[in-house]
Scaffold this active site. Structure first.
Site, PDB file in Angstrom:
ATOM      1  N   GLU A 181       0.833  -1.205   0.000  1.00  0.00           N
ATOM      2  CA  GLU A 181       0.000   0.000   0.000  1.00  0.00           C
ATOM      3  C   GLU A 181       0.871   1.261   0.000  1.00  0.00           C
ATOM      4  O   GLU A 181       1.998   1.249   0.504  1.00  0.00           O
ATOM      5  CB  GLU A 181      -0.918   0.034   1.224  1.00  0.00           C
ATOM      6  CG  GLU A 181      -2.166  -0.787   1.086  1.00  0.00           C
ATOM      7  CD  GLU A 181      -1.927  -2.252   1.425  1.00  0.00           C
ATOM      8  OE1 GLU A 181      -2.642  -3.113   0.893  1.00  0.00           O
ATOM      9  OE2 GLU A 181      -1.004  -2.534   2.219  1.00  0.00           O
ATOM     10  N   GLU A 252      -7.428  -0.603  -6.056  1.00  0.00           N
ATOM     11  CA  GLU A 252      -8.369  -0.773  -4.948  1.00  0.00           C
ATOM     12  C   GLU A 252      -7.891   0.062  -3.761  1.00  0.00           C
ATOM     13  O   GLU A 252      -6.868   0.728  -3.814  1.00  0.00           O
ATOM     14  CB  GLU A 252      -8.453  -2.240  -4.506  1.00  0.00           C
ATOM     15  CG  GLU A 252      -9.083  -3.175  -5.503  1.00  0.00           C
ATOM     16  CD  GLU A 252      -9.098  -4.613  -4.980  1.00  0.00           C
ATOM     17  OE1 GLU A 252     -10.031  -5.333  -5.326  1.00  0.00           O
ATOM     18  OE2 GLU A 252      -8.166  -5.008  -4.239  1.00  0.00           O
ATOM     19  N   ARG A 253      -8.682  -0.003  -2.672  1.00  0.00           N
ATOM     20  CA  ARG A 253      -8.297   0.551  -1.373  1.00  0.00           C
ATOM     21  C   ARG A 253      -8.050   2.058  -1.448  1.00  0.00           C
ATOM     22  O   ARG A 253      -7.014   2.556  -1.064  1.00  0.00           O
ATOM     23  CB  ARG A 253      -7.093  -0.196  -0.786  1.00  0.00           C
ATOM     24  CG  ARG A 253      -7.335  -1.687  -0.691  1.00  0.00           C
ATOM     25  CD  ARG A 253      -6.181  -2.474  -0.110  1.00  0.00           C
ATOM     26  NE  ARG A 253      -6.467  -3.903  -0.201  1.00  0.00           N
ATOM     27  CZ  ARG A 253      -5.637  -4.868   0.183  1.00  0.00           C
ATOM     28  NH1 ARG A 253      -4.455  -4.560   0.687  1.00  0.00           N
ATOM     29  NH2 ARG A 253      -5.982  -6.133   0.058  1.00  0.00           N
ATOM     30  N   ASN A 254      -9.091   2.748  -1.873  1.00  0.00           N
ATOM     31  CA  ASN A 254      -9.014   4.211  -1.987  1.00  0.00           C
ATOM     32  C   ASN A 254      -9.951   4.927  -0.999  1.00  0.00           C
ATOM     33  O   ASN A 254     -10.589   5.904  -1.392  1.00  0.00           O
ATOM     34  CB  ASN A 254      -9.380   4.627  -3.418  1.00  0.00           C
ATOM     35  CG  ASN A 254      -8.423   4.143  -4.456  1.00  0.00           C
ATOM     36  OD1 ASN A 254      -7.362   4.686  -4.612  1.00  0.00           O
ATOM     37  ND2 ASN A 254      -8.830   3.114  -5.227  1.00  0.00           N
TER      38      ASN A 254
END
Length: 456
Positions: A181, A252-254
Site C-alpha cells: 500500500e 483498490e483501497r481508496n
C-alpha cells in the site's frame, strides 16, 4: 514546471496560504471549535492527533548526507532517542536499498520543508512507524519495485503505522509507487480480551492530510501479483482522519476499511480508481470466533472522478465481507469520465452484512471543519503533496494528468521514466528562520524553491 502548468504554488501563494498548513478552505463549519487545551502540531492540524507535540521542545538533528545510513543520515536521526526535530541541510534522493526505515522512538518531527530544493525523496524502500507522537511533513516516498523480479515477495508500503502507534500526523507528503500500500494504518487485530482493549492495542489517533497517494504498482513484485492499493486501514483502528488527500491510479483501497474501523474520510479527491473506491470489509476468516464489531465510517465532502482504468460498474462506497457498518455519507460527488453520476452505495458480497445509514456521523473529531465537495478538486490539486511551492517532475505530471483526465494504473515506475536522479543540493539550516514550535517559516522566502540551493 509546476508553475508553468498552473498547478504549483507561486511566491504569493507560499507567502499567504502555505506556511506548511493544510490550506483547506474552511467554508462549511461542521462542528464548533473546541476550547484550546493544547497547541496544534502546526497551523490547521485537524483530527484526534491534531495536538500531538511531535518533537516540539526537543533537540534539533540535522541531516547532512543523502546516504541511507551512518553519521548525518536520516536513518540515524530517526533512531535517536528523546524528543527531536529532524531538519535537512541536503536535498535530493535517499536510496534506501530495500532497507525499510523504522521509527520506534517517539516524539519526533520530520520537517521536510526545511530541505533545500528539490527536497527529500526516498526510493527503493518505505517507512514503518511503531512509535507515538510523530509528525512528518513534505517528504516524498517513491518505493518502486527496486529492480526485483515480478512476484518475488518485495512487498513494501511507502508509509505505514505498525503495532500500537498513536498520535501520528502525515501531512503534505507524496507516497507513490508502492508494491503493497502507499499509505496505510496497520497493527494487531486483537490485543486483549475486549473490543476496547483491541482498539487500544492497535494503531489509533492518526491524521493523514493533504497527501498524494498514487500510482501503486499493479502487476509487480508482490507475491499475490496484482497489488495496486491506496490505503489499507486494518481491523479495529480508531480515531482516524483522512482529509484533503489525492488518491489517483490505485486499483483498490481508496481507501479500504477493515472490520470494526472507526474513521472519517473527508474532502478527498479520488481519480481513476480501479474496481474499488471506498470500501469496508470484515473478513470472517480473519476474525474467527471473535465477536464482529460494527464499523463506523463517516464520508463527507469528497469527490470521485472515473478515469481510463475505472470500470463502468463502480459505486462511491461499497460493502464486502460479513460485518455491518454504520455509514454516514453526505455531499459526496461521484461521476464517470463524462460527468454522469455514479451510484453512492454498492456491495460485493452475498452475505447478510448491512450498510446501516445513519442520520448523524457515527464518529467525528472535535472542531473538524470542511469545505463543500464542489471545491475539493481545486483545493486538492493546488495543495496536496510534498512541497507545493517546489513540486518535483512526477507530482507535476500526475496533477496535470488528474486535471485533464489522463493516465492509468501502472505496473512499474519504469513505465513512467524510472526513479528520479536529481543532483544533491546543500543549504545551511538556520533555526532563526523557523518557528521551532510548529516548524513553520518566519518568511515565505525561507521555503526554498531552488533559487538559493547550491548543487554539488
Amino acid at each position: 514546471m509546476g508553475r508553468r502548468l498552473g498547478i504549483g504554488f507561486g511566491a504569493a501563494v507560499a507567502a499567504g496560504l502555505l506556511a506548511v498548513s493544510p490550506a483547506l478552505g474552511l467554508s462549511l463549519k461542521a462542528a464548533p471549535a473546541p476550547a484550546v487545551t493544547a497547541p496544534l502540531a502546526f497551523p490547521g492540524a485537524q483530527g484526534w492527533a491534531a495536538t500531538t507535540p511531535g518533537g516540539r521542545g526537543g533537540r534539533i538533528i540535522k541531516v547532512t548526507t543523502l546516504a541511507s545510513e551512518g553519521p548525518g543520515s536520516f536513518r540515524e536521526a530517526l533512531e535517536a532517542k528523546g524528543p527531536r526535530i529532524i531538519v535537512f541541510e541536503v536535498g535530493g534522493v535517499i536510496d534506501l536499498d530495500r532497507k525499510t526505515l523504522k521509527v520506534d522512538e517517539p516524539f519526533v518531527t520530520i520537517a521536510g520543508q526545511t530541505a533545500p530544493s528539490p527536497g527529500i525523496t526516498l526510493i527503493r524502500g518505505g517507512m514503518d512507524v511503531s512509535a507515538h507522537d510523530v509528525v512528518m511533513q513534505h517528504i516524498r516516498i517513491r518505493s518502486g519495485d527496486a529492480g526485483q523480479p515480478k512476484k518475488s515477495g518485495w512487498e513494501e508500503d511507502s508509509f505505514s503505522t505498525q503495532g500500537a502507534a498513536y498520535n501520528i500526523i502525515v501531512d503534505h507528503c507524496t507516497l507513490s509507487w508502492a508494491t503493497d500500500e502507499n499509505l496505510s494504518v496497520s497493527g494487531p487485530r486483537f490485543t486483549g480480551k475486549t473490543p476496547d482493549e483491541w482498539r487500544a492495542g492497535t494503531s489509533r489517533k492518526i491524521t493523514y492530510s493533504n497527501n498524494i497517494i498514487a500510482e501503486s504498482l499493479a502487476y509487480s513484485t508482490h507475491a499475490k501479483i496484482e497489488h495496486s492499493k491506496g490505503s489499507l486501514i486494518h481491523d479495529n483502528v480508531s480515531d482516524l482522519l483522512i482529509i484533503g488527500n489525492l488518491y489517483a491510479h490505485n486499483y483498490e483501497r481508496n481507501a479500504l476499511f477493515k472490520g470494526g474501523v472507526r474513521a472519517v474520510f473527508a474532502n478527498n479527491l479520488i481519480f481513476d480508481p480501479g474496481q474499488r473506491a471506498l470500501h469496508y470489509n470484515l473478513q470472517a476468516e480473519e476474525w474467527g470466533d471473535h465477536d464482529y464489531q460494527v464499523g463506523k465510517i463517516t464520508a463527507v465532502g469528497n469527490a470521485l472522478r472515473a478515469g481510463i482504468s475505472t470500470p463502468d460498474q463502480l459505486a462511491f462506497f461499497e460493502l464486502g465481507g460479513y460485518g455491518d457498518v454504520e455509514y454516514y455519507g453526505r455531499d459526496n460527488i461521484a461521476v464517470d469520465r463524462i460527468g454522469r453520476p455514479l451510484p453512492q452505495l454498492g456491495r460485493y458480497t452475498t452475505s447478510p452484512a448491512r450498510i446501516i445509514e445513519t442520520k448523524t456521523p457515527p464518529t467525528w473529531p472535535q472542531g473538524l471543519s470542511l469545505m463543500p465537495a464542489t471545491e475539493v478538486q481545486k483545493s486538492v490539486l493546488h495543495n496536496a503533496g510534498a512541497r507545493p511551492w517546489d513540486r518535483d517532475y512526477d507530482d507535476v505530471r500526475l496533477l496535470a494528468d488528474v486535471a485533464e483526465g489522463r493516465g492509468t494504473i501502472i505496473d512499474s515506475q519504469d513505465a513512467i521514466h524510472g526513479y528520479p536522479h536529481p543532483k544533491m543540493t546543500y543549504r545551511t539550516f538556520n533555526d532563526a528562520d523557523w518557528n521551532l514550535g510548529d516548524m513553520t517559516p518566519k518568511r515565505p522566502e525561507v521555503l526554498d524553491s531552488g533559487a538559493k540551493a547550491k548543487g554539488t
